[in-house]
Scaffold this motif. Sequence first.
Motif, PDB file in Angstrom:
ATOM      1  N   ALA A 215      -9.636  -2.047  -6.271  1.00 35.48           N
ATOM      2  CA  ALA A 215      -9.337  -2.810  -5.058  1.00 35.48           C
ATOM      3  C   ALA A 215      -8.258  -3.863  -5.298  1.00 35.48           C
ATOM      4  CB  ALA A 215     -10.603  -3.474  -4.524  1.00 35.48           C
ATOM      5  N   LYS A 216      -8.079  -4.271  -6.532  1.00 36.01           N
ATOM      6  CA  LYS A 216      -7.092  -5.312  -6.856  1.00 36.01           C
ATOM      7  C   LYS A 216      -5.662  -4.793  -6.745  1.00 36.01           C
ATOM      8  CE  LYS A 216     -10.211  -7.257 -10.378  1.00 36.01           C
ATOM      9  NZ  LYS A 216     -10.337  -7.527 -11.825  1.00 36.01           N
ATOM     10  N   TRP A 217      -5.494  -3.474  -6.873  1.00 40.25           N
ATOM     11  CA  TRP A 217      -4.148  -2.919  -6.977  1.00 40.25           C
ATOM     12  C   TRP A 217      -3.881  -1.917  -5.858  1.00 40.25           C
ATOM     13  CZ3 TRP A 217      -2.467  -6.112 -10.421  1.00 40.25           C
ATOM     14  CH2 TRP A 217      -3.323  -6.543 -11.442  1.00 40.25           C
ATOM     15  N   ASN A 218      -2.589  -1.725  -5.582  1.00 41.07           N
ATOM     16  CA  ASN A 218      -2.194  -0.819  -4.500  1.00 41.07           C
ATOM     17  C   ASN A 218      -1.958   0.589  -5.039  1.00 41.07           C
ATOM     18  OD1 ASN A 218      -1.526  -0.165  -1.851  1.00 41.07           O
ATOM     19  ND2 ASN A 218       0.650  -0.518  -2.199  1.00 41.07           N
ATOM     20  N   ILE A 238     -13.088  -0.002  -0.552  1.00 38.72           N
ATOM     21  CA  ILE A 238     -11.856  -0.280  -1.298  1.00 38.72           C
ATOM     22  C   ILE A 238     -10.841  -0.979  -0.399  1.00 38.72           C
ATOM     23  CG2 ILE A 238      -9.863   0.789  -2.423  1.00 38.72           C
ATOM     24  CD1 ILE A 238     -11.773   2.996  -3.416  1.00 38.72           C
ATOM     25  N   HIS A 239     -10.651  -0.439   0.823  1.00 33.73           N
ATOM     26  CA  HIS A 239      -9.654  -1.041   1.728  1.00 33.73           C
ATOM     27  C   HIS A 239     -10.029  -2.468   2.110  1.00 33.73           C
ATOM     28  CE1 HIS A 239      -6.834  -1.601   5.020  1.00 33.73           C
ATOM     29  NE2 HIS A 239      -7.850  -1.945   5.777  1.00 33.73           N
ATOM     30  N   ASN A 241     -11.804  -4.639   0.789  1.00 36.81           N
ATOM     31  CA  ASN A 241     -11.899  -5.615  -0.298  1.00 36.81           C
ATOM     32  C   ASN A 241     -10.595  -5.689  -1.090  1.00 36.81           C
ATOM     33  OD1 ASN A 241     -14.928  -6.589  -0.558  1.00 36.81           O
ATOM     34  ND2 ASN A 241     -14.999  -4.419  -0.055  1.00 36.81           N
ATOM     35  N   SER A 242      -9.520  -5.173  -0.496  1.00 38.95           N
ATOM     36  CA  SER A 242      -8.227  -5.151  -1.175  1.00 38.95           C
ATOM     37  C   SER A 242      -7.256  -6.121  -0.522  1.00 38.95           C
ATOM     38  CB  SER A 242      -7.642  -3.734  -1.127  1.00 38.95           C
ATOM     39  OG  SER A 242      -7.245  -3.404   0.193  1.00 38.95           O
ATOM     40  N   THR A 292      -3.862   1.251   4.709  1.00 33.51           N
ATOM     41  CA  THR A 292      -4.463   2.323   3.911  1.00 33.51           C
ATOM     42  C   THR A 292      -4.633   3.576   4.757  1.00 33.51           C
ATOM     43  OG1 THR A 292      -5.690   0.706   2.587  1.00 33.51           O
ATOM     44  CG2 THR A 292      -6.465   2.976   2.511  1.00 33.51           C
ATOM     45  N   ARG A 332      -1.048   2.704   1.196  1.00 27.48           N
ATOM     46  CA  ARG A 332      -1.951   2.983   0.073  1.00 27.48           C
ATOM     47  C   ARG A 332      -2.773   4.236   0.415  1.00 27.48           C
ATOM     48  NH1 ARG A 332      -6.057  -0.463  -2.534  1.00 27.48           N
ATOM     49  NH2 ARG A 332      -6.577   0.616  -4.451  1.00 27.48           N
TER      50      ARG A 332
END
Length: 513
Positions: A215-218, A238-239, A241-242, A292, A332
Amino acid sequence: MIERTELIEAELDTLYLISQVLNSTQDLQAKLQGVLEILHKRSGMRSGMITLRETENDAMVVTAVHSDSAVKPAQPVRYQPGEGLIGTILDAGSTLVVEKVADEPRFLGKLGLYDPELPFIGSPIYVEKSELVGVLAAQPTNSLFLGERARFMEMVANLIAQSVKMLRAMERKQRDLLSERDHLKQALIKNYSFENIVGHSAPMLKVFDSIRQVAKWNTTVLIRGESGTGKEVVANAIHFNSGCASGPFLKLNCAALPDTLLESELFGHEKGAFSGALAQRKGRFELADNGTLFLDEIGEISASFQAKLLRVLQEGEFERVGGTKTINVNVRIIAATNRNLEEQVTEGTFREDLYYRLNVMPIHMPALRDRTEDIPQLAEFLLGRISAQQGGRYLEIKDSAIRILMKHNWPGNVRELANRLERAAIMSPNGIIDRDVMVNTGLEDEIGHHVALKPQKGPPVDLNDDTLDDRERVIAALEQCGWVQAKAARLLNMTPRQIAYRIQVLDIAMKQI
């Protein structure tokens, strides 16, 4: 008489020009400034000023000013009810005419705007008969026909009121929409937080760790797992929390469309690109820009379409169907599949380069049968949702029903579990789901002898556990003894007659093995 006629003609001309300004597409501030300029140039009303009431209190704040020599104040100028001439109009709610400003003790001159030797006219701006929202004030260039000029100022104030009314209504609607948007956004984030991915088993803890990291990265994510394991829930988590959580989140099931429709759906099309393309249409990639795009069942797309998809994933660019303009996007990609892509690559049905482009960060969703220890927690969570769907109905699942659930093989995974629990909730008249209710859903028939003969995982149920009610205790004893009444009676320190009576009174359906 000639002067009065000229004045009336000038006022009519001014009203017409003011109505045009107020009906324009400019913002309210520009409209009000334009009104004061027209008053100054066309009707001889100089040093114009408009104040509007602040929504949070009764004070009037100077919103627009026009004068040849006036300097806009650095800080907002406000008038409280009863303060100065503006405050007097606010307090009285009626037009005020002063023949000479120098002779008026209530004049404050906060703006340094007015000529003390000229008259002053101030009219209230009413949105409704009882809602005073502002004051329009100006100075006639002479003392002639002050009564007529006061009525003219009231007409201008009425025109301004309509614009203010429309603006206030639009502002309220916009605030409501923004509030609703924020509420829905918070609800989405809450619905797709980590707490809604239920499980504490070792395979699920590994999934949680992967979600937090990715989740930290694209980066591109490929979610693997059987149908019904919750791949879409993980994509949502994931989306939301990103870093792109504020952007759009779009989904598409690639297996649901043929290639021609899939290309149009993902890339969009130009008007006239094919029969039925009556207008230009943006595709999912374009709509998901800075957000996303979740591509479910990615293993189902054809070899010809795989090449087109690979270009977008590598270059971030594409053309609409029937178009020549290259469109660049920042999207993403989260893909999901229940297929064995490695096997498809070996067979030549899935491009190897696309496989590696998708498989940057794989997340494997375990089958429910591989994490049966999560079933009690999952059942409680799903029953909470079912309860909400059924109007907040009270639902409770007994340990005897949980034990039945934990012995099933769950080929349909969590989706099947949710389906089974909803069916059980419907079939339970009092909202209590016990073993018999679960059996009535058909689960026992599907399991057959496997239920009784399969060794239990972990220690047997403690028959002395105070949390068990009589019915659960009797059923647990029967299960441990292969549903032989005599053996169960010995475990419970009962006679065969006593346990037979309990089975009848507690309405326990005996299993034939």
